[in-house]
Design a protein around this motif. Structure first.
Motif, PDB file in Angstrom:
ATOM      1  N   THR A   1       0.842  -1.198   0.000  1.00  0.00           N
ATOM      2  CA  THR A   1       0.000   0.000   0.000  1.00  0.00           C
ATOM      3  C   THR A   1       0.875   1.244   0.000  1.00  0.00           C
ATOM      4  N   ASN A   2       0.259   2.332  -0.390  1.00  0.00           N
ATOM      5  CA  ASN A   2       0.952   3.618  -0.435  1.00  0.00           C
ATOM      6  C   ASN A   2      -0.034   4.709  -0.038  1.00  0.00           C
ATOM      7  N   TYR A   3       0.471   5.725   0.671  1.00  0.00           N
ATOM      8  CA  TYR A   3      -0.388   6.831   1.104  1.00  0.00           C
ATOM      9  C   TYR A   3       0.292   8.167   0.850  1.00  0.00           C
ATOM     10  N   ALA A   4      -0.500   9.136   0.485  1.00  0.00           N
ATOM     11  CA  ALA A   4      -0.001  10.502   0.417  1.00  0.00           C
ATOM     12  C   ALA A   4       0.338  10.966   1.833  1.00  0.00           C
ATOM     13  N   ASP A   5       1.341  11.811   1.953  1.00  0.00           N
ATOM     14  CA  ASP A   5       1.761  12.283   3.277  1.00  0.00           C
ATOM     15  C   ASP A   5       0.612  12.931   4.041  1.00  0.00           C
ATOM     16  N   SER A   6      -0.269  13.590   3.322  1.00  0.00           N
ATOM     17  CA  SER A   6      -1.352  14.329   3.965  1.00  0.00           C
ATOM     18  C   SER A   6      -2.382  13.430   4.632  1.00  0.00           C
ATOM     19  N   VAL A   7      -2.402  12.140   4.296  1.00  0.00           N
ATOM     20  CA  VAL A   7      -3.412  11.252   4.867  1.00  0.00           C
ATOM     21  C   VAL A   7      -2.808  10.106   5.677  1.00  0.00           C
ATOM     22  N   LYS A   8      -1.504  10.013   5.712  1.00  0.00           N
ATOM     23  CA  LYS A   8      -0.861   8.931   6.464  1.00  0.00           C
ATOM     24  C   LYS A   8      -1.276   8.950   7.921  1.00  0.00           C
ATOM     25  N   GLY A   9      -1.607   7.767   8.435  1.00  0.00           N
ATOM     26  CA  GLY A   9      -2.017   7.655   9.822  1.00  0.00           C
ATOM     27  C   GLY A   9      -3.493   7.925  10.039  1.00  0.00           C
ATOM     28  N   ARG A  10      -4.175   8.432   9.014  1.00  0.00           N
ATOM     29  CA  ARG A  10      -5.610   8.728   9.144  1.00  0.00           C
ATOM     30  C   ARG A  10      -6.456   7.878   8.198  1.00  0.00           C
ATOM     31  N   PHE A  11      -5.949   7.582   7.024  1.00  0.00           N
ATOM     32  CA  PHE A  11      -6.682   6.807   6.028  1.00  0.00           C
ATOM     33  C   PHE A  11      -6.096   5.407   5.923  1.00  0.00           C
ATOM     34  N   THR A  12      -6.961   4.446   5.621  1.00  0.00           N
ATOM     35  CA  THR A  12      -6.524   3.071   5.407  1.00  0.00           C
ATOM     36  C   THR A  12      -7.199   2.515   4.162  1.00  0.00           C
ATOM     37  N   ILE A  13      -6.403   2.019   3.250  1.00  0.00           N
ATOM     38  CA  ILE A  13      -6.930   1.401   2.044  1.00  0.00           C
ATOM     39  C   ILE A  13      -6.944  -0.114   2.224  1.00  0.00           C
ATOM     40  N   SER A  14      -7.966  -0.752   1.665  1.00  0.00           N
ATOM     41  CA  SER A  14      -8.048  -2.206   1.733  1.00  0.00           C
ATOM     42  C   SER A  14      -8.843  -2.697   0.533  1.00  0.00           C
ATOM     43  N   ARG A  15      -8.870  -4.011   0.386  1.00  0.00           N
ATOM     44  CA  ARG A  15      -9.623  -4.577  -0.723  1.00  0.00           C
ATOM     45  C   ARG A  15     -10.114  -5.965  -0.342  1.00  0.00           C
ATOM     46  N   ASP A  16     -11.219  -6.340  -0.967  1.00  0.00           N
ATOM     47  CA  ASP A  16     -11.771  -7.679  -0.817  1.00  0.00           C
ATOM     48  C   ASP A  16     -11.964  -8.206  -2.234  1.00  0.00           C
ATOM     49  N   ASN A  17     -10.994  -8.956  -2.689  1.00  0.00           N
ATOM     50  CA  ASN A  17     -11.040  -9.419  -4.078  1.00  0.00           C
ATOM     51  C   ASN A  17     -12.205 -10.371  -4.342  1.00  0.00           C
ATOM     52  N   ALA A  18     -12.631 -11.073  -3.333  1.00  0.00           N
ATOM     53  CA  ALA A  18     -13.775 -11.973  -3.510  1.00  0.00           C
ATOM     54  C   ALA A  18     -15.052 -11.191  -3.813  1.00  0.00           C
ATOM     55  N   LYS A  19     -15.089  -9.938  -3.375  1.00  0.00           N
ATOM     56  CA  LYS A  19     -16.257  -9.081  -3.608  1.00  0.00           C
ATOM     57  C   LYS A  19     -16.003  -8.036  -4.690  1.00  0.00           C
ATOM     58  N   ASP A  20     -14.822  -8.101  -5.330  1.00  0.00           N
ATOM     59  CA  ASP A  20     -14.476  -7.102  -6.349  1.00  0.00           C
ATOM     60  C   ASP A  20     -14.669  -5.681  -5.820  1.00  0.00           C
ATOM     61  N   THR A  21     -14.222  -5.468  -4.603  1.00  0.00           N
ATOM     62  CA  THR A  21     -14.463  -4.198  -3.930  1.00  0.00           C
ATOM     63  C   THR A  21     -13.190  -3.707  -3.242  1.00  0.00           C
ATOM     64  N   ALA A  22     -12.980  -2.401  -3.325  1.00  0.00           N
ATOM     65  CA  ALA A  22     -11.906  -1.759  -2.575  1.00  0.00           C
ATOM     66  C   ALA A  22     -12.515  -0.721  -1.641  1.00  0.00           C
ATOM     67  N   TYR A  23     -11.783  -0.408  -0.588  1.00  0.00           N
ATOM     68  CA  TYR A  23     -12.301   0.501   0.435  1.00  0.00           C
ATOM     69  C   TYR A  23     -11.251   1.561   0.777  1.00  0.00           C
ATOM     70  N   LEU A  24     -11.756   2.677   1.262  1.00  0.00           N
ATOM     71  CA  LEU A  24     -10.894   3.694   1.836  1.00  0.00           C
ATOM     72  C   LEU A  24     -11.535   4.146   3.139  1.00  0.00           C
ATOM     73  N   GLN A  25     -10.954   3.714   4.253  1.00  0.00           N
ATOM     74  CA  GLN A  25     -11.421   4.134   5.570  1.00  0.00           C
ATOM     75  C   GLN A  25     -10.749   5.452   5.903  1.00  0.00           C
ATOM     76  N   MET A  26     -11.557   6.460   6.164  1.00  0.00           N
ATOM     77  CA  MET A  26     -11.031   7.800   6.432  1.00  0.00           C
ATOM     78  C   MET A  26     -11.420   8.224   7.831  1.00  0.00           C
ATOM     79  N   ASN A  27     -10.434   8.398   8.678  1.00  0.00           N
ATOM     80  CA  ASN A  27     -10.655   8.818  10.059  1.00  0.00           C
ATOM     81  C   ASN A  27     -10.039  10.199  10.285  1.00  0.00           C
ATOM     82  N   SER A  28     -10.420  10.814  11.382  1.00  0.00           N
ATOM     83  CA  SER A  28      -9.889  12.132  11.755  1.00  0.00           C
ATOM     84  C   SER A  28      -9.950  13.098  10.572  1.00  0.00           C
ATOM     85  N   LEU A  29     -11.090  13.150   9.949  1.00  0.00           N
ATOM     86  CA  LEU A  29     -11.231  13.976   8.752  1.00  0.00           C
ATOM     87  C   LEU A  29     -11.082  15.458   9.067  1.00  0.00           C
TER      88      LEU A  29
END
Length: 127
Positions: free
Chosen positions: A58-86
């Motif tokens: 995974t890779n993150y822009a400096d501005s979102v490191k520690g706050r955003f989390t990217i993930s994926r579920d290939n079985a569901k053909d879906t990717a996610y972006l969890q965004m905290n401390s917006l």
């Protein structure tokens, strides 16, 4: 037809959280690198985060490191972006993109002119 559809955007107060989803139709997502990008009014589109096809890198822009989390579920053909401390500066239209080819010089090798892109989902952070 290859299509990506984002969802999960909305209006949230500073410090709040949102989870964006990116669902693929017409193709199997598991072979593709997935990226999340955003574009605020009057600004260039910027890369936020990306994840390899296996999810092992995974890779993150400096501005979102520690706050955003990217993930994926290939079985569901879906990717996610969890965004905290917006923050208000996170306000933008968020796009997901998928590419099976690495384009040098582009964020995570994802070209704006190639691959598959969604239509975007609006995220507004405001009190």
């Amino acid at each position: 037809q290859l299509q990506l559809v984002e969802s999960g955007g909305g209006l949230v107060q500073p410090g709040g959280s949102l989870r964006l989803s990116c669902v693929a139709s017409g193709f199997t997502l598991k072979y593709y690198t997935i990226g999340w990008f955003r574009q605020a009014p009057g600004k260039e589109r910027e890369g936020v985060s990306c994840i390899s096809s296996s999810g092992g890198s995974t890779n993150y822009a400096d501005s979102v490191k520690g706050r955003f989390t990217i993930s994926r579920d290939n079985a569901k053909d879906t990717a996610y972006l969890q965004m905290n401390s917006l923050r208000p500066e996170d306000t933008a239209v968020y796009y997901c993109a998928a590419t099976g080819t690495y384009y040098s010089g582009h964020y995570c090798g994802i070209s704006r002119d190639a691959g598959s892109w969604g239509q975007g989902t609006q995220v507004t952070v405001s009190s």
